[in-house]
Design a protein around this motif. Sequence first.
Motif, PDB file in Angstrom:
ATOM      1  N   UNK A  28      -4.707   7.463   8.090  1.00  0.00           N
ATOM      2  CA  UNK A  28      -5.400   7.177   6.827  1.00  0.00           C
ATOM      3  C   UNK A  28      -6.914   7.075   7.035  1.00  0.00           C
ATOM      4  N   UNK A  29      -7.454   7.954   7.873  1.00  0.00           N
ATOM      5  CA  UNK A  29      -8.897   7.993   8.099  1.00  0.00           C
ATOM      6  C   UNK A  29      -9.411   6.983   9.106  1.00  0.00           C
ATOM      7  N   UNK A  59      -1.813  -2.023  10.439  1.00  0.00           N
ATOM      8  CA  UNK A  59      -3.073  -1.697   9.791  1.00  0.00           C
ATOM      9  C   UNK A  59      -3.022  -2.212   8.362  1.00  0.00           C
ATOM     10  N   UNK A  60      -4.153  -2.578   7.823  1.00  0.00           N
ATOM     11  CA  UNK A  60      -4.253  -3.042   6.445  1.00  0.00           C
ATOM     12  C   UNK A  60      -4.794  -1.890   5.593  1.00  0.00           C
ATOM     13  N   UNK A  61      -3.990  -1.449   4.619  1.00  0.00           N
ATOM     14  CA  UNK A  61      -4.361  -0.334   3.755  1.00  0.00           C
ATOM     15  C   UNK A  61      -3.945  -0.624   2.324  1.00  0.00           C
ATOM     16  N   UNK A  62      -4.613   0.056   1.389  1.00  0.00           N
ATOM     17  CA  UNK A  62      -4.171  -0.005  -0.002  1.00  0.00           C
ATOM     18  C   UNK A  62      -2.953   0.907  -0.145  1.00  0.00           C
ATOM     19  N   UNK A  63      -2.222   0.759  -1.226  1.00  0.00           N
ATOM     20  CA  UNK A  63      -1.057   1.602  -1.473  1.00  0.00           C
ATOM     21  C   UNK A  63      -1.466   3.072  -1.560  1.00  0.00           C
ATOM     22  N   UNK A  64      -2.623   3.338  -2.128  1.00  0.00           N
ATOM     23  CA  UNK A  64      -3.106   4.716  -2.252  1.00  0.00           C
ATOM     24  C   UNK A  64      -3.438   5.302  -0.884  1.00  0.00           C
ATOM     25  N   UNK A  65      -4.051   4.518  -0.002  1.00  0.00           N
ATOM     26  CA  UNK A  65      -4.387   5.000   1.335  1.00  0.00           C
ATOM     27  C   UNK A  65      -3.128   5.273   2.154  1.00  0.00           C
ATOM     28  N   UNK A  66      -2.090   4.491   1.956  1.00  0.00           N
ATOM     29  CA  UNK A  66      -0.874   4.590   2.759  1.00  0.00           C
ATOM     30  C   UNK A  66       0.117   5.618   2.224  1.00  0.00           C
ATOM     31  N   UNK A  67      -0.054   6.073   1.006  1.00  0.00           N
ATOM     32  CA  UNK A  67       0.935   6.936   0.362  1.00  0.00           C
ATOM     33  C   UNK A  67       1.279   8.177   1.195  1.00  0.00           C
ATOM     34  N   UNK A  68       0.296   8.957   1.593  1.00  0.00           N
ATOM     35  CA  UNK A  68       0.557  10.201   2.327  1.00  0.00           C
ATOM     36  C   UNK A  68       1.058   9.933   3.756  1.00  0.00           C
ATOM     37  N   UNK A  69       0.427   9.038   4.533  1.00  0.00           N
ATOM     38  CA  UNK A  69       0.961   8.747   5.870  1.00  0.00           C
ATOM     39  C   UNK A  69       2.394   8.204   5.847  1.00  0.00           C
ATOM     40  N   UNK A  70       2.773   7.499   4.804  1.00  0.00           N
ATOM     41  CA  UNK A  70       4.158   7.027   4.678  1.00  0.00           C
ATOM     42  C   UNK A  70       5.103   8.208   4.535  1.00  0.00           C
ATOM     43  N   UNK A  71       4.715   9.187   3.712  1.00  0.00           N
ATOM     44  CA  UNK A  71       5.548  10.374   3.512  1.00  0.00           C
ATOM     45  C   UNK A  71       5.702  11.180   4.800  1.00  0.00           C
ATOM     46  N   UNK A 131      -5.280  -4.068  -3.758  1.00  0.00           N
ATOM     47  CA  UNK A 131      -5.022  -5.085  -2.783  1.00  0.00           C
ATOM     48  C   UNK A 131      -4.424  -4.436  -1.530  1.00  0.00           C
ATOM     49  N   UNK A 132      -4.926  -4.811  -0.381  1.00  0.00           N
ATOM     50  CA  UNK A 132      -4.447  -4.223   0.863  1.00  0.00           C
ATOM     51  C   UNK A 132      -3.169  -4.896   1.336  1.00  0.00           C
ATOM     52  N   UNK A 133      -2.329  -4.071   1.963  1.00  0.00           N
ATOM     53  CA  UNK A 133      -1.064  -4.545   2.494  1.00  0.00           C
ATOM     54  C   UNK A 133      -0.955  -4.117   3.952  1.00  0.00           C
ATOM     55  N   UNK A 134      -0.057  -4.744   4.665  1.00  0.00           N
ATOM     56  CA  UNK A 134       0.139  -4.451   6.077  1.00  0.00           C
ATOM     57  C   UNK A 134       1.174  -3.348   6.244  1.00  0.00           C
ATOM     58  N   UNK A 135       0.884  -2.368   7.108  1.00  0.00           N
ATOM     59  CA  UNK A 135       1.796  -1.279   7.431  1.00  0.00           C
ATOM     60  C   UNK A 135       1.871  -1.158   8.945  1.00  0.00           C
ATOM     61  N   UNK A 136       3.003  -0.683   9.448  1.00  0.00           N
ATOM     62  CA  UNK A 136       3.210  -0.518  10.882  1.00  0.00           C
ATOM     63  C   UNK A 136       3.017   0.950  11.250  1.00  0.00           C
ATOM     64  N   UNK A 137       2.234   1.196  12.288  1.00  0.00           N
ATOM     65  CA  UNK A 137       1.986   2.550  12.770  1.00  0.00           C
ATOM     66  C   UNK A 137       3.191   2.994  13.606  1.00  0.00           C
ATOM     67  N   UNK A 138       3.661   4.225  13.378  1.00  0.00           N
ATOM     68  CA  UNK A 138       4.800   4.753  14.131  1.00  0.00           C
ATOM     69  C   UNK A 138       4.327   5.654  15.267  1.00  0.00           C
ATOM     70  N   UNK A 139       5.262   6.071  16.095  1.00  0.00           N
ATOM     71  CA  UNK A 139       4.949   6.960  17.219  1.00  0.00           C
ATOM     72  C   UNK A 139       4.593   8.363  16.756  1.00  0.00           C
TER      73      UNK A 139
END
Length: 60
Positions: free
Chosen positions: A16-17, A27-39, A1-9
Amino acid sequence: MKQEYIVTELAGNHVAGNRNPGAGATVMLTAEQAEHPLRLGHLQDPRAAPAPKRRSSKVK
């Protein structure tokens, strides 16, 4: 399921591609897609506590 994330500067041209829509945009991404950009700090989870502000390394 996709969730909303905020893009930072810190994000580059792509997040995430996908093209970066700009700092502060969402942006709407799955938890797997967002994992690395969050880190990397490229995304922020709006459900989490706000990230602390970075200190400037500029000398006054």
